[in-house]
Design an enzyme around this catalytic site. Sequence first.
Site, mmCIF file in Angstrom:
data_model
loop_
_atom_site.group_PDB
_atom_site.id
_atom_site.type_symbol
_atom_site.label_atom_id
_atom_site.label_comp_id
_atom_site.label_asym_id
_atom_site.label_seq_id
_atom_site.Cartn_x
_atom_site.Cartn_y
_atom_site.Cartn_z
ATOM 1 N N ASP A 58 -2.199 -3.062 -8.959
ATOM 2 C CA ASP A 58 -1.796 -3.690 -7.716
ATOM 3 C C ASP A 58 -3.116 -3.994 -7.021
ATOM 4 O O ASP A 58 -4.050 -3.216 -7.112
ATOM 5 C CB ASP A 58 -0.968 -2.680 -6.914
ATOM 6 C CG ASP A 58 -0.577 -3.226 -5.577
ATOM 7 O OD1 ASP A 58 0.176 -4.193 -5.566
ATOM 8 O OD2 ASP A 58 -1.023 -2.682 -4.561
HETATM 9 P P1 ADP Z 1 -0.500 -6.300 -2.647
HETATM 10 O O1 ADP Z 1 0.301 -6.687 -3.840
HETATM 11 O O2 ADP Z 1 -1.839 -6.955 -2.658
HETATM 12 O O3 ADP Z 1 -0.585 -4.822 -2.453
HETATM 13 P P2 ADP Z 1 1.637 -6.510 -0.663
HETATM 14 O O4 ADP Z 1 2.771 -6.669 -1.595
HETATM 15 O O5 ADP Z 1 1.466 -5.228 0.033
HETATM 16 O O6 ADP Z 1 0.242 -6.939 -1.363
HETATM 17 O O7 ADP Z 1 1.725 -7.645 0.455
HETATM 18 C C1 ADP Z 1 1.773 -9.012 0.077
HETATM 19 C C2 ADP Z 1 1.374 -9.915 1.226
HETATM 20 O O8 ADP Z 1 2.300 -9.756 2.305
HETATM 21 C C3 ADP Z 1 0.028 -9.582 1.812
HETATM 22 O O9 ADP Z 1 -1.008 -10.258 1.157
HETATM 23 C C4 ADP Z 1 0.180 -10.058 3.262
HETATM 24 O O10 ADP Z 1 -0.039 -11.440 3.347
HETATM 25 C C5 ADP Z 1 1.645 -9.793 3.551
HETATM 26 N N1 ADP Z 1 1.860 -8.506 4.231
HETATM 27 C C6 ADP Z 1 2.532 -7.440 3.766
HETATM 28 N N2 ADP Z 1 2.573 -6.435 4.655
HETATM 29 C C7 ADP Z 1 1.870 -6.878 5.717
HETATM 30 C C8 ADP Z 1 1.535 -6.307 7.009
HETATM 31 N N3 ADP Z 1 1.907 -5.079 7.361
HETATM 32 N N4 ADP Z 1 0.786 -7.047 7.831
HETATM 33 C C9 ADP Z 1 0.394 -8.293 7.507
HETATM 34 N N5 ADP Z 1 0.679 -8.875 6.341
HETATM 35 C C10 ADP Z 1 1.427 -8.199 5.462
HETATM 36 MG MG MG Z 2 -0.144 -2.834 -2.254
#
Ligand code: ADP
Ligand code: MG
Length: 628
Positions: free
Chosen positions: A314
Amino acid sequence: MAGAGAAIALGGGLSWLGYEGWAFALYALAITFTIPGPARNARRSVQRRVLDIHVLMVIAVAGALILGEWLEAATVIWLFSVSEWLESRTIASARRAIRDLMTMAPSEALVRRAGTVITVPVAQLVLGDIVLVRPGEKVPVDAIVVSGESALNQAPVTGESLPIKKVAGDNVFAGSINGNGSLDVRVTRLAQDSTIARIVHMVEQAQAQRAPTQTLVETFARRYTPAVVALAVLIAVVPPVIGSVEALSLAGGEWGTWAYRALVLLVVSCPCALVISTPVTVVSALTVAARAGVLIKGGASLERLAAVRCVAFDKTGTLTDGRVAVTDVLGVNCASAEDVLSVAAALEARSEHPIGRAIVDRARDAGLDVTAGERFRALPGLGAEALVAASMAVIGSHRFFESRQLCTDAVHARMAEIEAGGSTPVFIGRDGAALGVIGLADQPRAGSTSVVQSLRDAGVEHVVLLTGDTRRSAETIRKASGVDEVYADLMPADKVTLVQMLQREHGTVAMVGDGINDAPALATADVGIAMGAAGTDVALETADVALMSDDLSKLPFAVRLGRATVQTIRVNVAIALGLKLAFVALAALGLATLWMAVLADTGASLLVVANGLRGTGLLSRLVTSTRQ
Ligand code: ADP
Ligand code: MG
C-alpha cells in the site's frame, strides 16, 4: 550425573581388571541415581496411555538388566539423562530469550507527586501519573511526553537502533533508553498493558501455536512409533522361533541375541528428534524476529512468509515516508489560504489518515487554533467529512470531488498548478462549493529501492504498489522504488480484488500496509504485514506480521528468516529420519548396540535443537548474551 558417569567409568575399569563384583555394585549405584526421573515420567506416560521415550528407556534398561548387560543398562540411562538435561536447558534458554525483553523495562519509576519526586514500583503507577525520565535511564512505562526533549533508543520495542527524537506530545515506550535530555512523561498505559508486555505475550502465544509442519510430523510419529514397536516384537520372537524349529532345539543364546536386537530397535523407535525438530526451530525464529522488532504471529505465518512470491505495498506510509508534508495551500473562489488550511485542519483533527495528520501539523505550525469539527466521518479510500463551524466540510481525492460535483475550472487550474510542482492534490469543499486545494508531498522512502531489490534477492518474483492515490503520484513512487507494477485510484474493495488476482497469478501474496484504508486487503492476503505497528493497536492485533518500527528493511529480513526457518526444519526432519532409518537397519542386522542406539537418539535430538537455533540465528545470540 557427573557422579554416575564416574561410577560407570570406574566400574568399566574394574570389570576389565577382573573385579566383576565391584563393577556391578558401581553400575547398580549409577542406575539407582539416574533412573528415578525417567521412571517417574514413564509412569505418567503409561497412565496417559502414550508410548514415549521414557517408557522405552525403562523397558530397555529392564531388558538389559534381565539379559545381564549391566554396563549397557547403566550407560543407556546415563546418556539419556545427560541429553535430556542438555536439551531442556537449551530450549528453556531459547524461550527465555523473549522474556528478557520484559526485563528491559525498569521495575521502578520516579514520580512527581505533591511537589516532590518519589520512587514507586511501576506496578503501582496509575494512568496520568507524571514520571521523570533522567538522561541515560530506561523509560519505565508507555507514556506521552509532556515536557523536555531527548533522543530515545527504542530498539527493545521496535528493533531500530537509531535514536528517535521525542518532544512534547510524542509517545514513548517502556523499555526505550533515554538519551541526553530529561523528560517528563504522563503514563498512558499501565505497566502490564505496555507495548513491550503485549509483544512478549503475543510472542509466547505464537510460540505455543503449532506450525503446519509440526502437525504433519506429529501425525507421522503417532503411526511410526507403534509400527517400530511391533517390528521389535516380531524381531524378538520370530527369528528364534524359526531358528529353534530348524535346529529342533531351544538354544538359549538365540533368544538372548534377538531379544537384545529388539531392545535396540525399541530405543531407536522413539521419534524424539523428529518431534522436536520443528517446534524448536519455530520458537527460536519467532524469538529472533521479535528481538529485531518483527512480530510474527506463529509458525503458520512464518511458513507462509517463506512461500511469498509476490509482495503488494500500500503506498502511503510504506514505500513512502509516512510523514506526508503539506507543500501548497491554494484557495479558490476568493478563499484565503489560511481559511482553507483552518477548515481542512478542523475537519481532519480526528482523522487517523497520514494526510489528515500532515494537514493538522501544518495548521498548528502556522499558529492556527485547531478546534476539531463535529460528526467526523472517514470515507475510506475517498476522503472525509465533518461539521466545521456549522458548515458541512469535505476533503478528499479528485475522484471524490468529481463525484460530489464540486469541480470547476478554477479548481482544475489549482490542481494543475500543484501537480506541476510534483505534489499530490487533495480537495476541500464547504457547503456544497469548492474552497481550495492542498498539495501534499508523499516522498518515496529513502532506501525503498534497496528494499525492493532485497525482496527480489530473497526470492520474491513480483512487487507491486496498490494505492488510492492518483496514477501520477503512483508512477513517481514506482520510478523511485523500482516496483514492477502500480495500480492507482483504488478503493479499499478494489485492493481486495487485486490481491485475489495476484494470488491467482503468483501464488502466495504478502500485503504490506499501515492498516488505514487497507485492512480488508491485509486480511485477504496470505500474509498481512502491518508497518509501524508500535503505534496502532489494531494493526498489532490483526496482522499476521507486524513490523514494530517504520524500518522497511525489516521486510526482506522477515522473508529471509521465514525461508531460513523452513529450510532448517527440512534439514532437521532429514537428520532425524535419516539417522532413525540407518539405525533401524543396523539394529535389524544386529550391528547396533544398545548404547549406540541411545547415543544416536539423544545425539539426533541435540543435533536438531542446535541446528534449529543455528538456522534461525538464535544460537549466536544466546552465546553472545551469556558471554556478556
Ligand atoms: P493509499 O492507498 O495511498 O493508502 P487511501 O486509500 O488511504 O490511499 O486514500 C486514497 C485517496 O483518498 C488519497 O490519496 C486521498 O486523496 C484521499 N483521502 C483518503 N482519506 C483522506 C483524508 N482523511 N483526507 C484527505 N484525503 C483523503
Ligand atoms: Mg493507506
